[in-house]
Design a protein around this motif. Structure first.
Motif, mmCIF file in Angstrom:
data_model
loop_
_atom_site.group_PDB
_atom_site.id
_atom_site.type_symbol
_atom_site.label_atom_id
_atom_site.label_comp_id
_atom_site.label_asym_id
_atom_site.label_seq_id
_atom_site.Cartn_x
_atom_site.Cartn_y
_atom_site.Cartn_z
ATOM 1 N N ASP A 1 0.879 -1.068 0.167
ATOM 2 C CA ASP A 1 -0.133 0.055 0.125
ATOM 3 C C ASP A 1 0.947 1.344 0.238
ATOM 4 N N ASN A 2 1.995 1.105 -0.781
ATOM 5 C CA ASN A 2 2.850 2.454 -0.812
ATOM 6 C C ASN A 2 3.457 2.958 0.652
ATOM 7 N N ASP B 1 7.954 2.450 -10.788
ATOM 8 C CA ASP B 1 7.733 1.547 -9.803
ATOM 9 C C ASP B 1 9.095 1.702 -9.084
ATOM 10 N N LEU B 2 10.141 1.680 -9.583
ATOM 11 C CA LEU B 2 11.467 2.000 -8.752
ATOM 12 C C LEU B 2 11.610 3.084 -8.168
ATOM 13 N N ARG B 3 11.025 4.115 -8.754
ATOM 14 C CA ARG B 3 11.151 5.494 -7.952
ATOM 15 C C ARG B 3 9.968 5.505 -6.833
ATOM 16 N N ALA B 4 8.991 4.983 -7.010
ATOM 17 C CA ALA B 4 8.076 4.619 -5.763
ATOM 18 C C ALA B 4 8.936 3.930 -4.695
ATOM 19 N N VAL B 5 9.767 3.190 -4.989
ATOM 20 C CA VAL B 5 10.429 2.191 -3.873
ATOM 21 C C VAL B 5 11.250 3.446 -3.194
ATOM 22 N N TYR B 6 12.209 4.286 -3.834
ATOM 23 C CA TYR B 6 13.032 5.099 -3.545
ATOM 24 C C TYR B 6 12.441 5.855 -2.627
ATOM 25 N N GLU B 7 11.255 6.359 -2.941
ATOM 26 C CA GLU B 7 10.472 7.587 -2.504
ATOM 27 C C GLU B 7 9.872 7.037 -1.020
ATOM 28 N N THR B 8 9.292 5.690 -0.951
ATOM 29 C CA THR B 8 8.844 5.149 0.173
ATOM 30 C C THR B 8 9.773 5.043 1.207
ATOM 31 N N VAL B 9 11.002 4.363 0.879
ATOM 32 C CA VAL B 9 11.943 4.009 1.745
ATOM 33 C C VAL B 9 12.648 5.216 2.202
ATOM 34 N N TRP B 10 12.957 6.073 1.408
ATOM 35 C CA TRP B 10 13.750 7.243 1.937
ATOM 36 C C TRP B 10 12.837 8.443 2.482
ATOM 37 N N GLY B 11 11.620 8.317 2.110
ATOM 38 C CA GLY B 11 10.518 8.989 2.902
ATOM 39 C C GLY B 11 10.318 10.467 2.082
ATOM 40 N N HIS B 12 10.520 10.690 1.099
ATOM 41 C CA HIS B 12 10.396 12.090 0.472
ATOM 42 C C HIS B 12 10.407 11.707 -1.162
ATOM 43 N N PRO B 13 9.743 12.769 -1.729
ATOM 44 C CA PRO B 13 9.487 12.771 -3.413
ATOM 45 C C PRO B 13 10.837 12.924 -3.991
ATOM 46 N N LEU B 14 11.029 12.287 -5.191
ATOM 47 C CA LEU B 14 12.214 12.600 -6.130
ATOM 48 C C LEU B 14 11.784 13.309 -7.516
ATOM 49 N N HIS B 15 12.567 13.973 -7.972
ATOM 50 C CA HIS B 15 12.404 14.535 -9.238
ATOM 51 C C HIS B 15 12.301 13.415 -10.306
ATOM 52 N N HIS C 1 27.311 2.684 -9.513
ATOM 53 C CA HIS C 1 28.553 3.450 -9.567
ATOM 54 C C HIS C 1 28.151 4.347 -11.045
ATOM 55 N N PRO C 2 27.828 5.590 -11.043
ATOM 56 C CA PRO C 2 28.036 6.169 -9.670
ATOM 57 C C PRO C 2 26.653 6.199 -8.849
ATOM 58 N N ALA C 3 26.874 6.405 -7.537
ATOM 59 C CA ALA C 3 25.687 5.823 -6.511
ATOM 60 C C ALA C 3 24.551 6.913 -6.742
ATOM 61 N N LEU C 4 23.520 6.448 -6.235
ATOM 62 C CA LEU C 4 22.249 7.146 -6.290
ATOM 63 C C LEU C 4 22.021 7.834 -4.965
ATOM 64 N N LEU C 5 22.644 8.876 -4.658
ATOM 65 C CA LEU C 5 22.765 9.432 -3.375
ATOM 66 C C LEU C 5 21.532 10.193 -2.866
ATOM 67 N N ARG C 6 21.004 9.906 -1.721
ATOM 68 C CA ARG C 6 20.038 10.673 -1.172
ATOM 69 C C ARG C 6 20.332 12.199 -1.007
ATOM 70 N N PRO C 7 19.374 13.150 -1.356
ATOM 71 C CA PRO C 7 19.751 14.483 -0.879
ATOM 72 C C PRO C 7 20.465 14.635 0.499
ATOM 73 N N ALA C 8 21.545 15.428 0.498
ATOM 74 C CA ALA C 8 22.075 15.781 1.759
ATOM 75 C C ALA C 8 21.010 16.220 2.765
ATOM 76 N N ARG C 9 21.334 15.576 4.099
ATOM 77 C CA ARG C 9 20.382 16.124 5.208
ATOM 78 C C ARG C 9 21.442 16.777 6.104
ATOM 79 N N GLU C 10 21.489 18.082 6.362
ATOM 80 C CA GLU C 10 22.636 18.887 6.739
ATOM 81 C C GLU C 10 22.553 18.344 8.286
ATOM 82 N N GLU C 11 21.464 18.013 8.889
ATOM 83 C CA GLU C 11 21.208 17.923 10.222
ATOM 84 C C GLU C 11 22.014 16.282 10.827
#
Lengths: 251, 251
Positions: B32-33, B179-193, B238-248
């Motif tokens: 269920d996403n 589908d793949l993008r939904a996985v990344y968005e779900t696990v990382w918890g925020h939308p991707l371009h 390679h190159p990796a698919l990096l999460r946007p940096a989280r400063e904190e």
DNA sequence: CTAAGAATAACTCAGGCTGAGAATAACCCC
DNA sequence: GGGGTTATTCTCAGCCTGAGTTATTCTTAG
């Protein structure tokens, strides 16, 4: 499946052959420009005469990390502040049924990093102890599955250099960019472009901070005095300091 | 120090209170996403009525990874090929002396990833079992140190998406880039371009390979048919698919 | 004392990768 | 058929990287 569940319901580990839990420490340091690992020579069977990682049974009431520090301290003679500066992290656990011929022994491996450490106190409970250069490792007979554990630790160390300020744990309190570069070159095992490394290290926020001072003298073979730096407050490097890609590891 | 060594020389784990070793499995799936984790409700003390990770004692002659797969299979009812497709990896070990009130229990946690799995077979030995959305986790009472273990597993999963093709383990055999993008968005918890993600996925060697086919229909709310892809043969991105940096998280 | 060699630090430049935004086209539902 | 939605492709500026160069400072050999 019902049998399976009945079996489980009545499963009591105390009714089964005893198991034991140990910690093993992959302690890495850089000495003589080489990456070295701490090994002890086993005095008693099994694997008497073979070399092994320092380690031992986790005591009752003792935490895993505490056990790892204790075993490390016993072999190196380190204590107090110098010991506190050593970086420890859990590596992985090993529990193949026949990895120790005596009984079922699970081992939780820790990784330790420290700057240039003194020769280990050879008179400990385990007989000889020494720092061994990794280049000399292939010809050394190792006990148990410790070769595998060292390999896992190495890969972890190489990888951690990319994303964390771990390299600063291999140098002293104050260091030059060249010192830091030597760490990366030693652990990764190949030379880096001095200019690009310099630019990168200074551009990553929180990796190093300048002290304002320089070395007393130039390098042993010439060159200007280098500026001195301290470790910064970053816990993660961003952007990371990536190893050049090794095609063969990707597929 | 001499006392220390004498103590060690005579140290025999069999003379000490028994210890036990268990495996616990942090099984993650996307339903269920939402990212969901497999939990069982404990029937017996300690922590009766609390929710816990599936797990249990490692049997004599049983490997750690095998124990993790067995415990996972018992709760999910999965077997054969579907079980073989589930990705397992060792997460970490937990051994704080008082983590289990009964006795000294060391737990070696494993992480499991699988695509949309069926409701667990509730009739197993542990009473109720269910997939719980991570968003609902904070209000759930968890046994032992399992909340901490789940957090560690989550961070591992998020991190592994960056460097490995793990995301393809959360989707079926054939999937779309969305589908793949939904996985990344779900696990990382925020939308991707969407556009940049698309470009990136196709440019990383070995991540996906086209099948030539497309979906039968467009999306439920419109849009063209999407191309279908299969997982490629890369083991590292390679190159990796990096999460946007989280400063904190950096300092 | 001087010249050669070595190393730090800074600069240049082309190429690759990224984030952001936009364009195009295919498809669903009403 | 029209409006809204989504897949896919482009564009473009900015950042980062690898590779090479330069100015400068210092040690050592002669």
């Amino acid at each position: 499946m019902v049998n399976e569940q009945e079996f489980l319901a009545g499963y009591d580990p105390r009714a089964y052959p005893a198991v034991a839990v140990t910690v093993d420490v992959v302690a890495l340091t850089i000495r003589d420009n080489e990456l070295q690992v701490l090994l002890i020579q086993r005095a008693a069977p099994p694997f008497a005469g073979f070399w092994a990682l320092p380690g031992g049974f986790v005591r009752p009431e003792e935490d895993l990390a505490a056990a790892a520090r204790r075993e490390f301290a016993e072999e190196t003679g380190l204590g107090g502040e110098p010991l506190r500066r050593v970086h420890f992290e859990q590596l992985a656990s090993y529990g193949t049924p026949d990895r120790d011929p005596r009984m079922r022994i699970f081992s939780i491996a820790y990784l330790a990093f420290a700057p240039d450490l003194p020769e280990p106190t050879a008179g400990s409970d385990a007989g000889a102890a020494e720092w061994l250069a990794l280049t000399a490792l292939p010809t050394r007979e190792l006990a148990f599955d410790h070769r595998r554990i060292i390999e896992d630790g190495l890969e972890r160390a190489r990888s951690k250099l990319e994303y964390t300020p771990l390299a600063t744990r291999f140098v002293g309190d104050e260091f030059t960019i060249a010192d830091l570069r030597a760490v990366y070159e030693t652990v990764w095992g190949h030379p880096l472009h001095a200019g690009n490394f310099h630019r990168k290290v200074l551009s990553v926020p929180g990796l190093v901070e300048g002290t304002g001072a320089t070395t007393e003298h130039g390098g042993p073979r010439g060159g200007p005095r280098a500026r001195l730096y301290r470790a910064g407050d970053a816990r993660l490097l961003h952007p990371a300091l990536l190893r050049p890609a090794r095609e063969e590891n990707v597929r």
